[in-house]
Design an enzyme around this catalytic site. Structure first.
Site, short mmCIF file in Angstrom:
data_model
loop_
_atom_site.label_atom_id
_atom_site.label_comp_id
_atom_site.label_asym_id
_atom_site.label_seq_id
_atom_site.Cartn_x
_atom_site.Cartn_y
_atom_site.Cartn_z
N ARG A 77 23.45 9.35 109.92
CA ARG A 77 23.31 8.04 110.55
C ARG A 77 23.88 8.13 111.96
O ARG A 77 25.09 8.25 112.13
CB ARG A 77 24.03 6.96 109.72
CG ARG A 77 23.90 5.62 110.37
CD ARG A 77 24.73 4.51 109.76
NE ARG A 77 24.74 3.39 110.69
CZ ARG A 77 25.80 2.62 110.93
NH1 ARG A 77 26.93 2.80 110.25
NH2 ARG A 77 25.73 1.66 111.84
N HIS A 121 24.35 0.05 118.40
CA HIS A 121 25.74 0.21 117.97
C HIS A 121 26.65 -0.06 119.17
O HIS A 121 27.41 0.79 119.61
CB HIS A 121 25.97 1.62 117.42
CG HIS A 121 27.19 1.74 116.53
ND1 HIS A 121 27.16 2.27 115.25
CD2 HIS A 121 28.48 1.40 116.74
CE1 HIS A 121 28.37 2.24 114.73
NE2 HIS A 121 29.19 1.72 115.62
N GLU A 166 27.16 -3.86 112.66
CA GLU A 166 28.27 -4.83 112.62
C GLU A 166 28.09 -5.98 113.61
O GLU A 166 28.92 -6.19 114.53
CB GLU A 166 29.59 -4.10 112.86
CG GLU A 166 29.80 -3.00 111.87
CD GLU A 166 31.24 -2.58 111.75
OE1 GLU A 166 32.04 -2.90 112.64
OE2 GLU A 166 31.55 -1.93 110.75
N ASN A 291 29.20 -1.76 105.64
CA ASN A 291 30.30 -1.00 106.25
C ASN A 291 31.60 -1.58 105.68
O ASN A 291 31.91 -2.75 105.94
CB ASN A 291 30.33 -1.20 107.78
CG ASN A 291 29.20 -0.49 108.50
OD1 ASN A 291 28.32 0.07 107.87
ND2 ASN A 291 29.23 -0.51 109.83
N TYR A 293 35.85 -0.90 104.80
CA TYR A 293 37.07 -0.10 104.95
C TYR A 293 38.22 -0.61 104.12
O TYR A 293 39.01 0.15 103.59
CB TYR A 293 37.48 -0.05 106.44
CG TYR A 293 36.51 0.74 107.27
CD1 TYR A 293 35.35 0.14 107.80
CD2 TYR A 293 36.69 2.10 107.48
CE1 TYR A 293 34.43 0.86 108.52
CE2 TYR A 293 35.78 2.83 108.22
CZ TYR A 293 34.65 2.21 108.73
OH TYR A 293 33.73 2.94 109.44
N GLU A 350 28.91 2.74 106.19
CA GLU A 350 30.19 3.25 106.72
C GLU A 350 31.31 3.06 105.71
O GLU A 350 31.37 2.02 105.06
CB GLU A 350 30.61 2.51 108.00
CG GLU A 350 29.99 3.01 109.26
CD GLU A 350 30.50 2.27 110.47
OE1 GLU A 350 31.71 1.93 110.52
OE2 GLU A 350 29.69 2.00 111.39
C1 GCO Z 1 33.21 -0.07 113.19
C2 GCO Z 1 32.25 0.77 113.86
C3 GCO Z 1 32.67 2.21 113.98
C4 GCO Z 1 34.17 2.48 113.95
C5 GCO Z 1 34.64 2.73 112.53
C6 GCO Z 1 36.14 3.03 112.49
O1 GCO Z 1 33.04 -0.29 111.99
O2 GCO Z 1 34.08 -0.56 113.89
O3 GCO Z 1 30.99 0.75 113.20
O4 GCO Z 1 32.14 2.48 115.24
O5 GCO Z 1 34.45 3.60 114.73
O6 GCO Z 1 34.44 1.60 111.77
O7 GCO Z 1 36.85 1.93 112.94
#
Ligand code: GCO
Length: 445
Positions: A77, A121, A166, A291, A293, A350
């Site tokens: 990607r 992006h 995002e 995405n 985290y 992500e």
């Molecule tokens: C985001 C972006 C990425 C970042 C990754 C780490 O989610 O902010 O898509 O470009 O680099 O998430 O923070």
């Protein structure tokens, strides 16, 4: 431990983005982006870093694709830089810029790797920002023209696309709180920009599909699990409002032609919604890109005029070097909810972590913490899949360490270590762990 076997075509890959890896910021006719302008502005980026060179992927893509092949990646990607293709965002096409993506796609296909591009992006042509950027409805047809041009050029070999990366982040951070370019702090402008981005997402989707070359499209939606602070009705409702604004503000308009009820008061009058708009924002999505985290613990907050929420700090949280809480349950909860609510295939577009482990005396990068992160998050994903969620792929963020926006090169998210002085790549222990996972194609959870 229980295990789940993945289908043979499960897309195990890595994700990057043009500004974060390519470099060549003003080469071969590329126009200036808002991130070029921002990173060249003193005081904006940690240590004064810029994406001028980054990982030099523009020149080193063959070496990088060879490493991807060594890792057994099935997909990559990447993102297309709009100002590399249209230097001023519209008008004259820069064929040299588009030719880079022809070369990259051909190199990937020759290595047996599926290209999985994102069209936007965050690196908006500066010339369009000078005309209002995502705050001006003029951008909608410029973006649709750009999207259709790229799909028409690459669509004989690239069949699956992500429109935005995002959208919540780049509108909130760029127009609402001034931490990303264009560094504006205007809540009403931010809300109008979200509406224009929703209109642009649907307009681009229609233009892309009109080429007849698209098999599937969506966007990569940032999602943080809003974990209710308690089972009290007011906290559950607060978590729902958080989910609506933070996670589905760009999905619900596309699929249902309506905004989630995410604000305490009606904000429609602040968004410049015009007659016909709520039809125009509608477009089918062929899958949902997530995405993810981490999570946020969300409680009701009568004093907050927007979502009426506040975050509650977790006690004794395990955190990455970036400070994000390691919360694998967030991926399980989000995949389960998105599958329940939309019944569409899901791609994890992500997921990753920043740990600054570097080469030891022998040149090996023993990033055990990233391996532990991967085991737990991919395990959580495996549990959701075992319980019926239709997940089609996982793009790890990220391939090589790269330019982490305002953090510059300080944060390291890669499975491959990048020495930014020498551009030497070193596969980390986590990269080999990921290679072995892909080969086994089985998740323990
Ligand atoms: C985001 C972006 C990425 C970042 C990754 C780490 O989610 O902010 O898509 O470009 O680099 O998430 O923070």
């Amino acid at each position: 431990m229980p295990t789940v076997d993945l289908p043979a075509d499960f897309l195990w890959g890595c994700a990057t983005s043009s500004y974060q890896v390519e470099g060549a910021w003003n080469e071969d006719g590329k126009g200036e982006s808002i991130w070029d302008r921002f990173s060249h502005t003193s005081g904006k980026i940690r240590n004064g870093d810029t994406g001028d060179v980054a990982c030099d992927h523009y020149h080193r893509y063959k070496e990088d694709v060879a490493i991807m092949k060594e890792l057994g990646l099935r997909s990559y990607r990447f993102s297309v830089s709009w100002p590399r293709v249209f230097p001023s965002g519209k008008g004259a096409l820069n064929q040299k810029g588009l030719d880079f993506y022809h070369r990259l796609v051909d190199e990937l296909l020759a290595a047996g790797i599926t290209p999985f591009p994102t069209l936007y992006h965050w690196d908006l042509p500066q010339a369009l920002q000078d005309e209002g950027g995502w705050g001006s409805r003029e951008i909608i047809h410029h973006f649709a023209d750009y999207a259709a041009t790229v799909v028409d050029a690459l669509g004989d070999r690239v069949k699956k696309w992500l429109i935005f990366n995002e959208p919540w982040v780049f509108t909130f951070a760029g127009y609402g709180v001034a931490v990303h370019p264009p560094a504006l702090s205007d809540p009403d402008l931010m809300l109008r920009a979200t509406h224009i981005v929703n209109l642009a997402q649907a307009e681009a989707a229609r233009a892309m599909r009109a080429t007849g070359k698209v098999d599937g499209l969506s966007s990569a939606f940032s999602m943080t699990w809003g974990c209710p602070a308690s089972e009290k009705a007011e906290d559950l409702a607060a978590a729902d409002r958080f989910h609506g604004f933070t996670n589905t503000w760009f999905i619900e308009p596309a699929l249902k032609g309506q905004y989630p009820s995410a604000f305490r008061s009606n904000v429609a009058h602040r968004m410049d919604i015009r007659a016909g708009d709520m039809e125009a924002v509608r477009t089918p999505l062929d899958f949902i890109g997530i995405n993810n985290y981490t999570r946020m613990i969300v409680a009701d907050n009568p004093d907050d005029p927007n979502q009426g929420t506040k975050s509650v700090e977790p006690e004794n949280a395990e955190r990455t070097d970036f400070g994000s809480e390691v919360a694998p349950e967030s991926l399980y909860q989000l995949v389960k909810r998105v599958w329940r609510d939309y019944q569409l295939p899901i791609h994890i577009t992500e997921n990753g972590c920043s740990y600054r482990d570097g080469p030891d005396a022998g040149g090996r990068v023993r990033d055990e913490r990233r391996i532990s992160f991967l085991k737990r998050y991919i395990g959580a994903l495996g549990r959701a899949i075992a319980e019926g969620a239709d997940v089609r792929g996982y793009q790890h963020w990220t391939f090589t360490d790269n330019f982490e926006w305002t953090e510059g090169f300080w944060q390291r998210f890669g499975l491959v270590y990048c020495d930014f002085e020498t551009q030497k790549r070193t596969i980390k222990d986590s990269g080999y762990w990921y290679r072995d996972l892909i080969e086994a194609n089985r998740i323990e959870y």
